[in-house]
Design an enzyme around this catalytic site. Sequence first.
Site, PDB file in Angstrom:
ATOM      1  N   ASP A   1       0.858  -1.195   0.000  1.00  0.00           N
ATOM      2  CA  ASP A   1       0.000   0.000   0.000  1.00  0.00           C
ATOM      3  C   ASP A   1       0.893   1.243   0.000  1.00  0.00           C
ATOM      4  O   ASP A   1       1.893   1.301   0.726  1.00  0.00           O
ATOM      5  CB  ASP A   1      -0.899   0.003   1.237  1.00  0.00           C
ATOM      6  CG  ASP A   1      -1.957   1.098   1.156  1.00  0.00           C
ATOM      7  OD1 ASP A   1      -2.975   0.877   0.485  1.00  0.00           O
ATOM      8  OD2 ASP A   1      -1.745   2.166   1.767  1.00  0.00           O
ATOM      9  N   ILE A   2       0.546   2.237  -0.830  1.00  0.00           N
ATOM     10  CA  ILE A   2       1.305   3.495  -0.870  1.00  0.00           C
ATOM     11  C   ILE A   2       0.919   4.334   0.341  1.00  0.00           C
ATOM     12  O   ILE A   2      -0.271   4.601   0.577  1.00  0.00           O
ATOM     13  CB  ILE A   2       1.014   4.281  -2.160  1.00  0.00           C
ATOM     14  CG1 ILE A   2       1.342   3.433  -3.386  1.00  0.00           C
ATOM     15  CG2 ILE A   2       1.821   5.580  -2.189  1.00  0.00           C
ATOM     16  CD1 ILE A   2       0.968   4.106  -4.700  1.00  0.00           C
TER      17      ILE A   2
ATOM     18  N   ASN B   1      -3.041  12.711  -3.846  1.00  0.00           N
ATOM     19  CA  ASN B   1      -4.162  13.013  -4.741  1.00  0.00           C
ATOM     20  C   ASN B   1      -4.771  14.373  -4.424  1.00  0.00           C
ATOM     21  O   ASN B   1      -5.096  15.159  -5.327  1.00  0.00           O
ATOM     22  CB  ASN B   1      -5.241  11.931  -4.612  1.00  0.00           C
ATOM     23  CG  ASN B   1      -5.035  10.779  -5.584  1.00  0.00           C
ATOM     24  OD1 ASN B   1      -4.402  10.942  -6.623  1.00  0.00           O
ATOM     25  ND2 ASN B   1      -5.554   9.612  -5.245  1.00  0.00           N
TER      26      ASN B   1
ATOM     27  N   ASP C   1      -2.682   9.330 -10.788  1.00  0.00           N
ATOM     28  CA  ASP C   1      -2.627   8.227 -11.764  1.00  0.00           C
ATOM     29  C   ASP C   1      -1.224   8.094 -12.356  1.00  0.00           C
ATOM     30  O   ASP C   1      -0.733   6.980 -12.585  1.00  0.00           O
ATOM     31  CB  ASP C   1      -3.640   8.471 -12.891  1.00  0.00           C
ATOM     32  CG  ASP C   1      -5.078   8.265 -12.438  1.00  0.00           C
ATOM     33  OD1 ASP C   1      -5.272   7.701 -11.335  1.00  0.00           O
ATOM     34  OD2 ASP C   1      -5.996   8.650 -13.173  1.00  0.00           O
TER      35      ASP C   1
ATOM     36  N   GLU D   1      -4.700   2.102  -4.611  1.00  0.00           N
ATOM     37  CA  GLU D   1      -3.249   2.260  -4.473  1.00  0.00           C
ATOM     38  C   GLU D   1      -2.639   1.016  -3.833  1.00  0.00           C
ATOM     39  O   GLU D   1      -1.575   1.069  -3.219  1.00  0.00           O
ATOM     40  CB  GLU D   1      -2.912   3.502  -3.642  1.00  0.00           C
ATOM     41  CG  GLU D   1      -3.283   3.439  -2.185  1.00  0.00           C
ATOM     42  CD  GLU D   1      -4.694   3.943  -1.892  1.00  0.00           C
ATOM     43  OE1 GLU D   1      -4.950   4.266  -0.724  1.00  0.00           O
ATOM     44  OE2 GLU D   1      -5.534   3.988  -2.814  1.00  0.00           O
TER      45      GLU D   1
END
Length: 349
Positions: free
Chosen positions: A223-224, A231, A240, A266
């Site tokens: 996971d980021i 965002n 993106d 993500e």
Amino acid sequence: MVSLLANIGILFLAVYFCLKSGRLGANHDHTTKSGLIGCILMEVLLGTILLSFSTVILGIRYDFRVLLFCFSAKHMDWRITSSSIFLLGIIRFFWGNSEAAQVNLIVSIILAITLPMIVKLIRDRMNDLAQLLVLVTIALIPSIVFTKHMIMDKGLVLLISIILIALNYGAVFVMHYFISDLYGLIASASTDHLTALKNVRLFNSDLIEMERRKHPVTLAVIDIDHFKNYNDCYGHDSGDGILKQLAAMFNELATPYTTFYRIGGEEFGVIADYFSPSEAEAFLHNLKSTVAHRNFAAQAGETINLTISVGVAHSQKGETLKNTLKRADMALYQAKETGRNKVMVSARA
């Protein structure tokens, strides 16, 4: 005409079998013995059916076994191809112990040895279609030479040779583009449109296949960290773009035994096969470190740094991969709860 249509139908069945078996594009170095035997038996069965629908001219049988051999040599493991050709040669010998059957057995032995060797020689020098045409040309030579030996009427020999070449070349073009289109459809259904990584559908499918093989694997969920903030700050288009860059980096670091998937917004999944637990963990630690030291383009002229959290679980004997994945998810949650930018390995279930 009936024999021709039957041969064409059987070839399409062979293509379906190849796709269904998962042998096309597979890593042949780690094929199980049962998988090899199953593929050999299926190919021999298809070849025997082709033989039963042969067109017989003056004692010589003509069918699309040559095409089956060539597509097998191009797309399948050489052990499957060579074994199938040899076994079909024996079957043909006992089908009718005549001069034609004896010659066919000798030719089968030669093709079983030479076709895989030719594929290895030309694989990196020609495109797929050219490789198939070369294989078919070489495989047809014995049939044409034997036809010339058995039939005295040179005009008939020429006619049969032209028909053989035309039918086999035509079938090569049709089958090649048919397989290419199928590959395109499969890839489209199995690929994440944004990152070009494999998608969650294929992730779940591969887990089922891994569980069927009962081979130990390592599963990881990535996971980021704080991706929502990126965002909100830079906009979804830039978000993106970051996902695409990260996916490209995953592809750079991937090995033949690690597969990356995009399984959520993500969130990414990793299946590490033929790795020991310690090797898989070292790979994932290196991945985390590489991400942390990489600059990612956020928008015009501006770069940002990312970190990732990774949850890892090694499959255990008697455990379903669904539960292994749950443990990897729990490890990811612990990594995020305890500071992020870390690899957390699940304790034994």
